[in-house]
Scaffold this motif. Structure first.
Motif: not given
Length: 425
Positions: A214-227
């Motif tokens: 389960k993806v708990q969180a994600y952000s897009f800044k200079d690519g993606m960062h996913v928990a």
């Protein structure tokens, strides 16, 4: 097509069948059995029994199906497995690869049955631990993957595509889901509402619905960062790739590798950063002007790409393939209208259809014609898009990805969106 195992030849072509080979028949070619007999062939094998003549026990086969995301997910699994030290083969739209070497060029997404068997056999001869393959709806319906025993089957999503072949969306959905009706190990996108599957040996992934991965969180800044959470563990991964759909693709790839290798999840997540993506899939060709080429050729595929740039002034160039699902064309036009500031409608692969009539179909979905320009010459259409560039714009050239041809009538003429873009920069 011929397959040679232990110096014995198997063929599905009656013209190649003789006293020294076995003819493999299915509903596609059983009408040619008499022709094979006339050529001297004495051994006949049902396609469903071909696996009994092979030993594929030393390799794990991973199959990925879905409307969008097959190529990227398969390539990501291939990349991660290689980084983890495994020997791996990859078969799909972009060709056939073994351990980072391209063995064959572009092909069908999924070859005929003997082609699949031949590729698996070649992977085994090269001591591969895994065989990763894209599985098309055509291949499922035509039983091209018959006999293959999958270590893991993966569903990315089910949206509209190939209705020129399947006729109805219901039939297309049923064909996709039929791949998951058995008790083999499965990985299903839990957010895909149209998915139906045998729950035995099934794990899931997703962003919205409760799932095993389960993806708990994600952000897009200079690519993606996913928990990413797997039961009580939460790990993170990063990638230079963009787009919410690529969060799904990479999550599926991580989950697949985790299920197939039992390697620690954190080790798998670390390997993701080394995967740069697939040529022609959300591929950035230039930052100034900001230009991206993508293979998106369905309404949902376009929507996923366009949604990724809601903060930009979108200039989109696209068309639609000829002799394919006509009903999707106005839907593609509507998607473009909903997200783009400037729309340039052009020719894609018209095949035997009139490009002007294909464009008319697309335009029926666009009520606000003030933002639309029609340029049937795809090369000029791309140039016009570049000329419209401004400080906050992104130019999206959609539909063909890294294809190196344009199909007009039955001719494949040399044409590359990427080369055209680079020629104007």
């Amino acid at each position: 097509m011929q397959l040679v195992i232990n110096n014995k030849t198997y063929t599905d072509n009656s013209k190649q069948a003789d006293e020294n080979s076995a003819f493999v028949y299915s509903k596609q070619n059983e009408k040619f059995i008499q022709d094979a007999k006339k050529n001297g062939c004495k051994e006949f094998i049902k396609s469903e029994d071909l696996i009994n003549h092979c030993d594929f026990s030393s390799i794990k086969i991973i199959g990925i199906t879905g409307t969008n995301g097959k190529t990227t997910t398969a390539a990501a699994i291939y990349s991660i497995l290689l980084d983890l030290g495994y020997k791996v083969a990859l078969q799909g739209t972009r060709g056939f690869f073994i351990n980072e070497q391209r063995v064959e060029e572009y092909s069908l997404t999924t070859p005929v049955q003997l082609g699949n068997f031949a590729h698996v056999q070649k992977a085994i001869e090269n001591h591969c631990d895994f065989f990763v393959m894209e599985v098309s709806s055509h291949a499922i319906e035509q039983k091209r993957v018959e006999g293959l025993i999958f270590e893991l089957k993966i569903l990315t999503n089910i949206t509209r595509d190939h209705l020129d072949y399947h006729k109805t969306i219901e039939e297309y959905i049923n064909v996709k889901n039929s791949f998951f009706s058995d008790e083999s190990k499965k990985l299903i996108n839990k957010d895909e509402k149209k998915a139906k599957f045998n729950p035995k040996n099934c794990l899931t992934y997703g962003l919205d619905e409760p799932s095993t991965y389960k993806v708990q969180a994600y952000s897009f800044k200079d690519g993606m960062h996913v928990a990413l959470q797997n039961f009580e563990k939460v790990e993170s991964f990063t990638s230079m790739m963009m787009g919410l759909f690529n969060v799904y693709n990479l999550t599926a790839a991580i989950a697949a590798v985790h299920m197939s290798t039992k390697k620690p999840l954190n080790e798998i997540c670390e390997a993701v950063e080394n995967f740069a993506g697939v040529s022609g899939r959300m591929e950035t060709l230039s930052l100034n002007p900001y230009i991206i080429v993508d293979f998106a050729h369905t309404p949902d595929g376009m929507k996923e790409v366009l949604e990724s740039f809601g903060h930009k002034d979108i200039i989109v160039v696209f068309g639609a393939g000829g002799d394919r699902d006509k009903d999707k064309r106005p839907l593609m036009g509507k998607v473009a209208q909903n997200y783009a500031k400037h729309i340039i409608v052009t020719s894609d692969n018209p095949r035997f259809e009139d490009p002007d009539l294909i464009i008319e179909d697309i335009l029926r979905g666009i009520s606000d014609k003030s933002k639309v320009e029609v340029e049937i010459n795809r090369k000029l259409a791309i140039k016009k898009a570049i000329d419209l560039n401004s400080e906050n714009s992104v130019i999206l050239v959609l539909g063909k990805g890294d294809e190196e041809y344009q199909i007009i009538y039955d001719q494949k003429l040399a044409f590359s969106d990427k080369e055209v873009v680079n020629s104007y920069l």
